[in-house]
Design an enzyme around this catalytic site. Structure first.
Site, PDB file in Angstrom:
ATOM      1  CG  HIS A 187      -1.939   1.211   1.251  1.00 23.75           C
ATOM      2  ND1 HIS A 187      -1.515   2.259   1.858  1.00 23.75           N
ATOM      3  CD2 HIS A 187      -3.185   1.073   0.850  1.00 23.75           C
ATOM      4  CE1 HIS A 187      -2.464   3.293   1.653  1.00 23.75           C
ATOM      5  NE2 HIS A 187      -3.483   2.645   1.078  1.00 23.75           N
ATOM      6  N   GLY A 245     -10.983  -5.608  -1.309  1.00 24.71           N
ATOM      7  CA  GLY A 245     -11.399  -4.366  -1.125  1.00 24.71           C
ATOM      8  C   GLY A 245     -11.122  -3.625  -2.301  1.00 24.71           C
ATOM      9  CG  HIS A 279      -6.239  -0.329  -2.133  1.00 28.50           C
ATOM     10  ND1 HIS A 279      -6.059   0.778  -2.721  1.00 28.50           N
ATOM     11  CD2 HIS A 279      -5.981  -0.005  -0.729  1.00 28.50           C
ATOM     12  CE1 HIS A 279      -5.978   1.825  -1.758  1.00 28.50           C
ATOM     13  NE2 HIS A 279      -5.983   1.252  -0.580  1.00 28.50           N
TER      14      HIS A 279
END
Length: 275
Positions: free
Chosen positions: A33, A99, A101
């Site tokens: 991330h 999710g 991402h």
């Protein structure tokens, strides 16, 4: 022993049954991330080295969604694109649940690179290897092992995760909490640092209301950072370290990579016949 077995398997995989050398496997791109906490980048780099040790003949790269370099777009643009239609890269999200991402950001980044045939692996969680890592991190923090069911009646755990508005992400985190509860023999309540409820503090209160007075926080984060630090600060008893560079994490990254490589090609969409 696991490392030796994995390395030997990596070497043998490059040779076909007739003794000729096979084409190299597609590169693995670990997609993190990104974080403003420098410990996160250090953790991810160390994890990549562990992956390389387990699979020395595999080309392993790092790309970040945001906040850290190299950015995923730059990493993908730097890769060689096979001319024979082979898969050019397998993107393994260093993320713990489904999710936005995983569903949008990462596939769109891959699709934006002209000529790149990429596959996106499943997120790391839920998976038993994560549960074992969570368990060992709790033990490192002071969790009591080998106690009787009677002795565990006052124990409880909050599984602290980042949080997401995606309902499938919540399902995945709850599944991990369920697996950890089965492993520990005590209630485990999922809680979130943002975007979802309950908070860690609220989960602690809920367990206390059930008579659980020794409440630990299990850190369901891949690396240290602001969320992990804030969640740990809410622990009334012990707080485990994030998953980090545990050996099981490197094995899980490769497991997700292997799953993606072995997956069959999606069937081409049929064109609708004109009326």
């Amino acid at each position: 022993m696991n490392a030796i077995t994995s390395q030997l398997g990596s070497q043998l995989s490059l040779v076909s049954l007739n003794g000729t050398r096979r084409p190299p496997p597609p590169p693995l791109v670990l997609v993190a991330h990104g974080s403003r906490d420098p410990r996160a980048l250090s953790t991810v780099r160390t994890l990549i080295e562990r992956v390389r040790e387990l699979r020395p003949h595999l080309s392993v790269h790092l790309g970040h969604i945001e906040l850290n370099e190299p950015l995923l777009a730059d990493t993908l643009a730097s890769l060689d694109h096979p001319k024979d239609g082979a898969v050019g890269a397998v993107l393994v999200p260093l993320l713990l649940s489904r999710g936005y991402h995983v569903k949008r950001d990462i596939p769109e980044a891959a699709a934006a690179v002209p000529g790149l045939r990429a596959r996106v692996a499943a997120p790391l969680g839920p998976h038993p290897l994560l549960v074992e890592t969570l368990y060992e991190r709790l033990v490192e923090a002071g969790w009591r092992t080998g106690t009787s069911a009677a002795a565990r009646r006052g124990d409880g755990v909050v599984l602290a995760a980042a949080g997401s508005r995606d309902p499938e992400s919540i399902v995945d985190t709850r599944r991990t909490a369920q697996l950890l509860a089965e492993r520990l023999g005590v209630p485990v309540v999922p809680a979130y640092a943002s975007a979802a409820a309950p908070t860690v503090a609220a989960a602690v209160r809920a367990l206390a209301a059930r008579g659980r007075h020794r409440i630990a926080v299990a850190s369901y984060f891949t690396a240290p950072g602001r969320f992990a630090t804030e969640c740990a600060a809410a622990a009334p008893w012990i707080a485990a370290a994030p998953l980090g560079t545990h050996a099981a994490m490197a094995r899980l990254v490769l497991h997700r990579y292997d799953q993606a490589v072995a997956a069959p090609e999606p069937a081409p969409e049929r064109e609708l016949a004109s009326a």
